[in-house]
Design a protein around this motif. Structure first.
Motif, short mmCIF file in Angstrom:
data_model
loop_
_atom_site.label_atom_id
_atom_site.label_comp_id
_atom_site.label_asym_id
_atom_site.label_seq_id
_atom_site.Cartn_x
_atom_site.Cartn_y
_atom_site.Cartn_z
N ARG A 96 0.85 -1.20 0.00
CA ARG A 96 0.00 0.00 0.00
C ARG A 96 0.88 1.24 0.00
NH1 ARG A 96 -1.91 2.21 5.72
NH2 ARG A 96 -0.55 3.90 4.99
N ILE A 139 -4.23 -0.25 -3.13
CA ILE A 139 -3.63 -1.36 -2.39
C ILE A 139 -3.65 -2.59 -3.29
CG2 ILE A 139 -3.98 -2.98 -0.48
CD1 ILE A 139 -4.95 -0.67 1.21
N GLY A 184 -7.65 -0.19 3.34
CA GLY A 184 -8.35 -0.65 2.14
C GLY A 184 -9.86 -0.64 2.32
#
Length: 446
Positions: A96, A139, A184
């Protein structure tokens, strides 16, 4: 590696405290075990561990496998010293951006790697998502699962079918439950798969137990033309490998099963992929029910499916034996026609029919095709050419025969535009008519 080092961070999650590494604008939590299994048993989800820090293993776990000489030649040598064979290879890695706003919920892309259901893993340098993650602010979760004898050959009580597919479902459950702790959006998950990874994703769309686990799918170069009438071949291969099921030396298993492959070549092109998803076994329906199941589920998922224009050139035009007879003149014309016909049979026609069926059932579907457009690239847009476009990572691809006569500047230019489109689809399930397209891409809404 300790939590006190400046290049690390700890994610406080409901699964546990997970140590991650900061690397040039991204954070990576590597090799998190999401499930465990005994040989030929269904995966069991790992329970949360709040008492200690979860640290990635020193070496990357990978399902036991035999190296492919073709992959080693065309894509690059595998750094075997950095991998550790593990039968229970249910691991995932999360990449990420380093900077994410406190209340930001990023779209999540889950990478299901290819490799004929036989080779590969989620964490290969040639599919490192770092460039994509930094550039598009998403992500990416890369998933490893059981392969070959351990994950994609079965059919009786002692050796169930589709164990690799069940591993993927466990990974998706883990992602659904825990990805919010990494920033996320658990309600905006896109599955991305290439080759056998794309085949697996197509079948996850009609699997039991996947409700609400993903919303969009991107299927690249799935060999859906090889999915039909595999039952007899799989049953014969299962029987021939029965003597290996209790072998304790996994490397010996890898050496031995290859000896049985010539005996199933009588089944034609499908024998080029001896392992695979198997209809009629959990979590899949019978083969004759599959098309109706896809139609039934058509409106559940946004779909982007397609192929490269010269898929089978990867196998045919790189063969020294074939080039000896078909490398020039009339022979080359025959070779080009063979590439065209086999690409359409294995990839092109099945992708179009898949897209048409879903669209007719009310699904939101896009169909794409990647071309080469380079005159001095004799193998054209072959199998795997989409990987450097999607993932970038020039250093991992610099020795690749696949890109021998292709300037990296061309990969970079087209790749950035392609990543932009794929990310737009992952964010919204749509691709705008006004979005910039790379010159190599042919794309249409069905």
């Amino acid at each position: 590696m300790t939590p006190n080092q400046q290049n690390t961070t700890v994610f406080e999650t409901r699964f546990g405290r997970i140590l991650a590494l900061k690397e040039e604008g991204i954070i990576r939590a590597r090799s998190i075990r999401y499930a465990h299994s005994e040989r030929f048993q269904k995966p069991i989800a790992i329970e949360a561990s709040l008492s200690s820090i979860i640290i990635s293993p020193e070496k990357t776990p990978v399902c036991p496998q035999a190296l492919s000489p073709l992959v080693e030649k065309m894509i690059g040598a595998t750094p075997v010293e950095s991998f550790e064979a593990d039968e229970s290879t249910q691991y995932l890695s999360i990449t990420r951006p380093e900077k994410v706003s406190e209340n930001e919920k990023l779209p999540v892309i889950v990478w299901i790697h290819g490799g004929s259901h036989e080779i590969g893993c989620g964490d290969l340098a040639t599919a490192d998502p770092s460039e994509w993650v930094k550039e598009q602010h998403v992500i990416v979760v890369t998933v490893s699962y059981r392969l070959g004898l351990f994950g994609f050959l079965g059919g009786d009580e002692t050796r169930p079918a589709n164990l690799g597919l069940l591993d993927m479902i466990e990974a998706l459950k883990w992602i659904k439950n825990h990805i919010a702790d990494f920033g996320g959006n658990e309600n905006n998950i896109t599955l991305l798969g290439q080759s056998s990874g794309g085949d697996a994703i197509a079948h996850l769309m009609i699997s039991e137990g996947v409700e609400d686990l993903f919303q969009h799918v991107i299927i690249q170069s799935a060999p859906l033309g090889l999915r039909h009438q595999r039952q007899k071949m799989s049953a014969e291969f299962l029987k021939k490998t029965e003597t290996l099921k209790d072998e304790t030396d996994v490397l010996k298993m890898m050496d031995e099963y290859g000896k049985f492959l010539p005996s199933i070549m009588k089944y034609g092109l499908k024998a080029a992929m001896p392992f695979g998803t198997q209809y009629g076994y959990f979590p899949l329906c019978k083969e004759e029910e599959s098309v109706e199941m896809w139609k039934k589920n058509a409106q559940k998922y946004d779909v982007l499916i397609g192929l490269n224009n010269d898929e089978t050139a990867f196998y045919l035009k790189t063969s020294e034996a074939l080039n000896k007879y078909f490398g020039t003149g009339l022979g080359l014309k025959i070779m080009d026609k063979t590439v065209e016909k086999t690409t359409e049979f294995i990839y092109g026609i099945p992708a179009r029919r898949f897209a048409e069926n879903l669209a007719e059932a009310g699904g939101n579907v896009y169909l794409f095709r990647i071309h080469s457009k380079l005159k001095d690239n004799h193998i054209g847009a072959s199998h795997c050419i989409d990987l450097p476009l999607i993932f970038g990572n020039e250093s991992a691809w610099k020795s690749s025969e696949l890109l021998k006569n292709i300037p990296w500047s061309r990969i970079r230019e087209n790749g950035k535009k392609l990543r932009g489109l794929w990310t737009e689809f992952a964010r919204t399930g749509k691709i705008s008519d006004t979005s910039e397209r790379p010159e190599i891409l042919e794309l249409r809404k069905m």
